[in-house]
Design a protein around this motif. Structure first.
Motif, PDB file in Angstrom:
ATOM      1  N   LEU A  40      -0.187  28.564  47.520  1.00 30.19           N
ATOM      2  CA  LEU A  40       1.218  28.306  47.165  1.00 30.19           C
ATOM      3  C   LEU A  40       2.132  29.398  47.719  1.00 30.19           C
ATOM      4  O   LEU A  40       3.247  29.115  48.171  1.00 30.19           O
ATOM      5  CB  LEU A  40       1.381  28.194  45.651  1.00 30.19           C
ATOM      6  N   SER A  41       1.684  30.622  47.707  1.00 33.66           N
ATOM      7  CA  SER A  41       2.491  31.721  48.264  1.00 33.66           C
ATOM      8  C   SER A  41       2.719  31.515  49.758  1.00 33.66           C
ATOM      9  O   SER A  41       3.840  31.649  50.251  1.00 33.66           O
ATOM     10  CB  SER A  41       1.802  33.076  48.035  1.00 33.66           C
ATOM     11  N   TYR A  42       1.634  31.192  50.479  1.00 35.84           N
ATOM     12  CA  TYR A  42       1.773  30.951  51.918  1.00 35.84           C
ATOM     13  C   TYR A  42       2.662  29.739  52.193  1.00 35.84           C
ATOM     14  O   TYR A  42       3.494  29.756  53.099  1.00 35.84           O
ATOM     15  CB  TYR A  42       0.400  30.761  52.569  1.00 35.84           C
ATOM     16  N   ALA A  43       2.504  28.685  51.426  1.00 37.56           N
ATOM     17  CA  ALA A  43       3.337  27.488  51.592  1.00 37.56           C
ATOM     18  C   ALA A  43       4.807  27.818  51.344  1.00 37.56           C
ATOM     19  O   ALA A  43       5.701  27.362  52.064  1.00 37.56           O
ATOM     20  CB  ALA A  43       2.869  26.380  50.661  1.00 37.56           C
ATOM     21  N   ALA A  78       7.775  27.540  54.026  1.00 39.05           N
ATOM     22  CA  ALA A  78       8.950  26.710  53.714  1.00 39.05           C
ATOM     23  C   ALA A  78      10.240  27.510  53.891  1.00 39.05           C
ATOM     24  O   ALA A  78      11.214  27.015  54.478  1.00 39.05           O
ATOM     25  CB  ALA A  78       8.848  26.153  52.302  1.00 39.05           C
ATOM     26  N   VAL A  79      10.262  28.741  53.400  1.00 34.32           N
ATOM     27  CA  VAL A  79      11.453  29.579  53.539  1.00 34.32           C
ATOM     28  C   VAL A  79      11.717  29.871  55.016  1.00 34.32           C
ATOM     29  O   VAL A  79      12.857  29.826  55.489  1.00 34.32           O
ATOM     30  CB  VAL A  79      11.310  30.891  52.719  1.00 34.32           C
ATOM     31  N   GLY A  80      10.671  30.150  55.780  1.00 33.96           N
ATOM     32  CA  GLY A  80      10.825  30.396  57.219  1.00 33.96           C
ATOM     33  C   GLY A  80      11.392  29.190  57.955  1.00 33.96           C
ATOM     34  O   GLY A  80      12.274  29.316  58.798  1.00 33.96           O
ATOM     35  N   LEU A  81      10.884  28.012  57.619  1.00 32.18           N
ATOM     36  CA  LEU A  81      11.401  26.783  58.238  1.00 32.18           C
ATOM     37  C   LEU A  81      12.859  26.547  57.863  1.00 32.18           C
ATOM     38  O   LEU A  81      13.669  26.140  58.708  1.00 32.18           O
ATOM     39  CB  LEU A  81      10.540  25.585  57.837  1.00 32.18           C
ATOM     40  N   LEU A  82      13.191  26.787  56.615  1.00 34.33           N
ATOM     41  CA  LEU A  82      14.578  26.617  56.172  1.00 34.33           C
ATOM     42  C   LEU A  82      15.514  27.562  56.910  1.00 34.33           C
ATOM     43  O   LEU A  82      16.570  27.153  57.388  1.00 34.33           O
ATOM     44  CB  LEU A  82      14.673  26.826  54.664  1.00 34.33           C
ATOM     45  N   ILE A  83      15.110  28.820  57.015  1.00 35.24           N
ATOM     46  CA  ILE A  83      15.931  29.790  57.741  1.00 35.24           C
ATOM     47  C   ILE A  83      16.044  29.388  59.208  1.00 35.24           C
ATOM     48  O   ILE A  83      17.120  29.459  59.800  1.00 35.24           O
ATOM     49  CB  ILE A  83      15.350  31.210  57.590  1.00 35.24           C
ATOM     50  N   GLY A  84      14.951  28.927  59.799  1.00 30.91           N
ATOM     51  CA  GLY A  84      14.972  28.474  61.188  1.00 30.91           C
ATOM     52  C   GLY A  84      15.879  27.282  61.408  1.00 30.91           C
ATOM     53  O   GLY A  84      16.453  27.097  62.477  1.00 30.91           O
ATOM     54  N   TYR A  85      16.017  26.446  60.398  1.00 30.66           N
ATOM     55  CA  TYR A  85      16.899  25.286  60.497  1.00 30.66           C
ATOM     56  C   TYR A  85      18.362  25.675  60.271  1.00 30.66           C
ATOM     57  O   TYR A  85      19.251  25.242  60.995  1.00 30.66           O
ATOM     58  CB  TYR A  85      16.488  24.215  59.473  1.00 30.66           C
TER      59      TYR A  85
END
Length: 132
Positions: free
Chosen positions: A8-11, A15-22
């Motif tokens: 869950l921590s890695y997920a 998720a946060v990385g993808l959101l920031i990238g978007y």
């Protein structure tokens, strides 16, 4: 249990990385105003026309803009920036940055934004009424 927390921590990190990238590359676009006000009278070759479209034949958003103007019976002049070097030069004076670029009276609108087109048309009509 420990493995589930790790997963869950890695997920969550992914998720946060993808959101920031978007969000990060789109943020400047979201913070720009919907249109720019200015004196664009030099772009109108015909003083009778008050709506101008810089576009291309292959641009899907230009096609939507044309259809919007046609459906709402809005007279406009179209300048194709691929076929006309003069139109390309005028478009570049406005900063380029893609098509469509629509000028309605004193408002320059980038992209297909029907709500903003309507606001600019209403503002132009108010100015014309006040001038009479």
């Amino acid at each position: 249990m420990k493995i589930a927390k790790t997963i869950l921590s890695y997920a969550g990190i992914i998720a946060v990385g993808l959101l920031i990238g978007y969000v990060a590359p789109r943020l400047p676009m979201w913070l720009k105003p919907a249109y720019q006000e200015g004196d664009y009278s030099t772009h109108f070759q015909n003083t009778k026309s008050k709506v101008l479209l810089y576009g291309t034949a292959s641009c899907s958003f230009c096609q939507k803009t044309r259809a919007y103007f046609d459906e709402n019976k809005i007279e406009f002049v179209e300048l194709d920036v691929e076929k006309s070097p003069a139109a390309a030069a005028r478009h570049a004076e406005l900063g380029g940055e893609g098509v469509p670029v629509v000028i309605i009276g004193k408002s320059m609108i980038r992209g297909y934004q029907p709500e903003v087109f309507q606001q600019a048309l209403q503002a132009m009509a108010k100015m014309q009424t006040a001038a009479k």
